[in-house]
Write a protein that holds these residues in place. Structure first.
Motif, PDB file in Angstrom:
ATOM      1  N   THR A  71     -37.445   6.757 -17.906  1.00 38.66           N
ATOM      2  CA  THR A  71     -37.884   5.384 -18.066  1.00 38.66           C
ATOM      3  C   THR A  71     -38.093   5.105 -19.549  1.00 38.66           C
ATOM      4  OG1 THR A  71     -40.194   6.056 -17.820  1.00 38.66           O
ATOM      5  CG2 THR A  71     -39.031   5.339 -15.821  1.00 38.66           C
ATOM      6  N   PHE A  72     -38.236   3.840 -19.886  1.00 40.11           N
ATOM      7  CA  PHE A  72     -38.523   3.468 -21.266  1.00 40.11           C
ATOM      8  C   PHE A  72     -39.995   3.730 -21.573  1.00 40.11           C
ATOM      9  CE2 PHE A  72     -34.873   0.660 -20.304  1.00 40.11           C
ATOM     10  CZ  PHE A  72     -34.033   0.994 -21.366  1.00 40.11           C
ATOM     11  N   ASP A  73     -40.249   4.368 -22.691  1.00 40.26           N
ATOM     12  CA  ASP A  73     -41.607   4.677 -23.142  1.00 40.26           C
ATOM     13  C   ASP A  73     -42.219   3.419 -23.764  1.00 40.26           C
ATOM     14  OD1 ASP A  73     -43.921   5.572 -24.417  1.00 40.26           O
ATOM     15  OD2 ASP A  73     -43.007   7.451 -25.071  1.00 40.26           O
ATOM     16  N   GLU A  74     -43.382   3.000 -23.281  1.00 44.08           N
ATOM     17  CA  GLU A  74     -44.015   1.790 -23.799  1.00 44.08           C
ATOM     18  C   GLU A  74     -44.576   1.967 -25.203  1.00 44.08           C
ATOM     19  OE1 GLU A  74     -46.727  -0.067 -21.116  1.00 44.08           O
ATOM     20  OE2 GLU A  74     -45.168  -0.448 -19.616  1.00 44.08           O
ATOM     21  N   ASN A  75     -44.594   3.189 -25.717  1.00 43.65           N
ATOM     22  CA  ASN A  75     -45.030   3.425 -27.099  1.00 43.65           C
ATOM     23  C   ASN A  75     -43.867   3.455 -28.079  1.00 43.65           C
ATOM     24  OD1 ASN A  75     -47.856   3.662 -26.679  1.00 43.65           O
ATOM     25  ND2 ASN A  75     -47.543   5.703 -25.819  1.00 43.65           N
ATOM     26  N   PRO A  98     -40.776  -2.217 -24.175  1.00 41.04           N
ATOM     27  CA  PRO A  98     -41.039  -2.396 -22.745  1.00 41.04           C
ATOM     28  C   PRO A  98     -42.530  -2.570 -22.446  1.00 41.04           C
ATOM     29  CG  PRO A  98     -40.750  -0.075 -23.223  1.00 41.04           C
ATOM     30  CD  PRO A  98     -40.580  -0.797 -24.527  1.00 41.04           C
ATOM     31  N   ARG A  99     -42.795  -3.376 -21.428  1.00 41.62           N
ATOM     32  CA  ARG A  99     -44.148  -3.546 -20.919  1.00 41.62           C
ATOM     33  C   ARG A  99     -44.077  -3.874 -19.435  1.00 41.62           C
ATOM     34  NH1 ARG A  99     -45.381  -1.501 -24.933  1.00 41.62           N
ATOM     35  NH2 ARG A  99     -46.944  -2.069 -26.500  1.00 41.62           N
ATOM     36  N   ASN A 100     -44.688  -3.030 -18.602  1.00 41.07           N
ATOM     37  CA  ASN A 100     -44.878  -3.329 -17.181  1.00 41.07           C
ATOM     38  C   ASN A 100     -43.573  -3.724 -16.484  1.00 41.07           C
ATOM     39  OD1 ASN A 100     -47.721  -2.919 -17.413  1.00 41.07           O
ATOM     40  ND2 ASN A 100     -47.932  -4.994 -18.232  1.00 41.07           N
ATOM     41  N   GLY A 101     -42.530  -2.944 -16.710  1.00 40.66           N
ATOM     42  CA  GLY A 101     -41.287  -3.163 -15.984  1.00 40.66           C
ATOM     43  C   GLY A 101     -40.359  -4.199 -16.568  1.00 40.66           C
ATOM     44  N   ARG A 102     -40.694  -4.744 -17.720  1.00 46.31           N
ATOM     45  CA  ARG A 102     -39.832  -5.706 -18.383  1.00 46.31           C
ATOM     46  C   ARG A 102     -39.586  -5.260 -19.826  1.00 46.31           C
ATOM     47  NH1 ARG A 102     -38.931 -10.071 -15.306  1.00 46.31           N
ATOM     48  NH2 ARG A 102     -37.931 -11.185 -17.029  1.00 46.31           N
ATOM     49  N   MET A 103     -38.439  -5.660 -20.399  1.00 56.71           N
ATOM     50  CA  MET A 103     -38.149  -5.395 -21.799  1.00 56.71           C
ATOM     51  C   MET A 103     -38.281  -6.714 -22.558  1.00 56.71           C
ATOM     52  SD  MET A 103     -37.354  -2.957 -23.958  1.00 56.71           S
ATOM     53  CE  MET A 103     -36.596  -1.648 -22.965  1.00 56.71           C
ATOM     54  N   GLU A 130     -36.089  -8.224 -16.786  1.00 54.67           N
ATOM     55  CA  GLU A 130     -36.565  -7.149 -15.917  1.00 54.67           C
ATOM     56  C   GLU A 130     -35.757  -5.885 -16.200  1.00 54.67           C
ATOM     57  OE1 GLU A 130     -36.933  -6.094 -11.133  1.00 54.67           O
ATOM     58  OE2 GLU A 130     -36.124  -8.017 -11.811  1.00 54.67           O
ATOM     59  N   ILE A 131     -36.429  -4.756 -16.322  1.00 54.96           N
ATOM     60  CA  ILE A 131     -35.726  -3.486 -16.511  1.00 54.96           C
ATOM     61  C   ILE A 131     -35.032  -3.125 -15.210  1.00 54.96           C
ATOM     62  CG2 ILE A 131     -35.990  -1.023 -16.991  1.00 54.96           C
ATOM     63  CD1 ILE A 131     -38.358  -1.785 -18.811  1.00 54.96           C
TER      64      ILE A 131
END
Length: 226
Positions: A71-75, A98-103, A130-131
């Motif tokens: 998955t995409f790392d939010e950091n 990314p944040r909470n399932g969205r880019m 949406e991711i």
């Protein structure tokens, strides 16, 4: 305006105007196996003579077909850097985080600072998407920008095991022919970010490549929050 400071991870380059790829699979130990690991970067005209430019960033490349993608790392902030005047310093940036399932995408905008550090330019939103999972989802903004983020099959053709055999001295015959070589990454995924954007939003470049074609000089960085 709130901005988050982040630290530079990796840098990859390409030139828009002709298709050019920079590839660097799984050889950055500190980012290997994460979405900070840049595999490939593509910058090209979606069709010949188009007034748009497409940027594609492939991340997290060490995913063989029998392994699940990540998955995409939010950091991690992914930043596409664009040089307009040929001095190899970014004049315009496009960011994705990314944040909470969205880019979420920001830019194109002049960076608050250039070089090794960057900030999330939350004051210049470009759009969000949406991711994707197994089904690809794209978003088109009112400005005609198309956005995508999610797993895609690795487009990089590479006989990884024969390469290792050659450099390890275990393949006296050398590399295989194009017909004999096997695509090790066939069926494997990368985590991809794609942006198609009108050139009018990027600005006018004044650099030319070796063929005399006016191009954007562009590279991508992954940045990890401090």
């Amino acid at each position: 305006m709130k901005r988050t400071k982040i630290y530079l991870g990796l840098v990859f380059a390409a030139i828009a105007g002709i298709i050019l790829v920079a590839a660097d699979h799984i050889d950055a130990p500190t980012s290997r196996g994460t979405s900070a690991d840049v595999a490939d970067f593509y910058a090209f005209e979606p069709t010949l003579g188009s007034d748009n430019t497409t940027f594609v960033v492939d991340l997290q490349s060490n995913v063989l077909p029998d392994l699940a993608y990540g998955t995409f790392d939010e950091n991690v902030l992914t930043e596409i850097n664009i040089d307009l005047d040929g001095d190899l310093v970014e004049d315009v940036i496009i960011q994705a985080i990314p944040r909470n399932g969205r880019m979420y995408f920001f830019g194109p905008v002049a960076p608050s600072q250039t070089g090794l550090n960057s900030q999330v330019m939350v004051g210049s939103p470009l759009g969000d998407v949406e991711i994707s999972g197994s089904t690809a989802t794209t978003e088109t903004t009112n400005s005609g920008v198309q956005l995508f983020a999610g797993p895609r099959q690795d487009a990089f053709f590479f006989d990884f095991f024969q390469f290792n055999a050659v450099i390890g001295g275990m393949a006296p015959g050398g590399f295989k022919t194009a017909d004999e070589a096997e695509d090790t990454f066939d069926g494997a995924n990368t985590m991809s970010i794609a942006v198609e954007i009108p050139n009018s939003m990027l600005g006018t470049p004044n650099s030319q490549n070796a063929l005399g074609v006016t191009v954007y000089k562009t590279w991508v960085t992954t940045n990890v929050k401090q």
